[in-house]
Scaffold this active site. Sequence first.
Site, PDB file in Angstrom:
ATOM      1  N   GLU A 102       8.109  13.615 -22.278  1.00  0.00           N
ATOM      2  CA  GLU A 102       9.221  13.482 -23.233  1.00  0.00           C
ATOM      3  C   GLU A 102      10.134  12.331 -22.873  1.00  0.00           C
ATOM      4  OE1 GLU A 102      11.073  17.306 -23.421  1.00  0.00           O
ATOM      5  OE2 GLU A 102       9.313  18.218 -24.362  1.00  0.00           O
ATOM      6  N   HIS A 107       8.731  10.358 -13.825  1.00  0.00           N
ATOM      7  CA  HIS A 107       9.372  11.439 -13.074  1.00  0.00           C
ATOM      8  C   HIS A 107       8.314  12.434 -12.639  1.00  0.00           C
ATOM      9  CE1 HIS A 107       9.487  12.380 -17.381  1.00  0.00           C
ATOM     10  NE2 HIS A 107       9.332  13.655 -17.060  1.00  0.00           N
TER      11      HIS A 107
HETATM   12  P1  5GP Z   1       8.820  15.590 -19.425  1.00  0.00           P
HETATM   13  O1  5GP Z   1       8.449  16.487 -20.565  1.00  0.00           O
HETATM   14  O2  5GP Z   1       9.143  14.196 -19.898  1.00  0.00           O
HETATM   15  O3  5GP Z   1       7.835  15.629 -18.307  1.00  0.00           O
HETATM   16  O4  5GP Z   1      10.119  16.221 -18.798  1.00  0.00           O
HETATM   17  C1  5GP Z   1      11.419  15.812 -19.066  1.00  0.00           C
HETATM   18  C2  5GP Z   1      12.350  16.779 -18.366  1.00  0.00           C
HETATM   19  O5  5GP Z   1      13.642  16.214 -18.375  1.00  0.00           O
HETATM   20  C3  5GP Z   1      12.453  18.152 -19.029  1.00  0.00           C
HETATM   21  O6  5GP Z   1      12.099  19.143 -18.080  1.00  0.00           O
HETATM   22  C4  5GP Z   1      13.920  18.248 -19.450  1.00  0.00           C
HETATM   23  O7  5GP Z   1      14.462  19.522 -19.297  1.00  0.00           O
HETATM   24  C5  5GP Z   1      14.587  17.237 -18.519  1.00  0.00           C
HETATM   25  N1  5GP Z   1      15.785  16.616 -19.075  1.00  0.00           N
HETATM   26  C6  5GP Z   1      15.939  16.090 -20.324  1.00  0.00           C
HETATM   27  N2  5GP Z   1      17.179  15.585 -20.472  1.00  0.00           N
HETATM   28  C7  5GP Z   1      17.823  15.786 -19.298  1.00  0.00           C
HETATM   29  C8  5GP Z   1      19.145  15.487 -18.845  1.00  0.00           C
HETATM   30  O8  5GP Z   1      19.968  14.915 -19.522  1.00  0.00           O
HETATM   31  N3  5GP Z   1      19.437  15.852 -17.553  1.00  0.00           N
HETATM   32  C9  5GP Z   1      18.534  16.473 -16.733  1.00  0.00           C
HETATM   33  N4  5GP Z   1      18.951  16.786 -15.521  1.00  0.00           N
HETATM   34  N5  5GP Z   1      17.291  16.776 -17.142  1.00  0.00           N
HETATM   35  C10 5GP Z   1      16.939  16.451 -18.409  1.00  0.00           C
END
Ligand code: 5GP
Length: 121
Positions: A102, A107
């Site tokens: 997302e 990360h």
């Molecule tokens: P992905 O789906 O890209 O691997 O994970 C993105 C992660 O970022 C998700 O677990 C989501 O909860 C986290 N996330 C999104 N926006 C923010 C934010 O503003 N602050 C923090 N600490 N985490 C976020």
Amino acid sequence: MNYDENNIFAKILRGEIPCKKIYEDDYVLSFHDINPQKKIHALIIPKGKYINLDDFSKNASEKEIIGFVKGISIVAKKLGISSDIARGYRTLSNISEHGGQEVPHLHFHIFGGENVGKMVQ
Ligand code: 5GP
């Protein structure tokens, strides 16, 4: 795909959005996920502008790659979940569309503090 300077983790790195910081050094920043999926759910990101693991592997310096990998263990130890002092944890990195990524800044998720269950649902 070009790096999006306005992704949420770029804003966190620039200090424009707050985070619950766990650890920071020259190579990485680690903070708690805003929407934890497990008892402990941390994120670790490189300070450099890399979209995902493929971009990082191809374009990051060896120092950045080593700093990032070592950073994961440092964070796990700080969280009290590393395998040398506790019962371990899981890392996971979602990469692009089929990976369900997302936020387009590399990360790794770090899950722990409990048995985190099946590998993939
Ligand atoms: P992905 O789906 O890209 O691997 O994970 C993105 C992660 O970022 C998700 O677990 C989501 O909860 C986290 N996330 C999104 N926006 C923010 C934010 O503003 N602050 C923090 N600490 N985490 C976020």
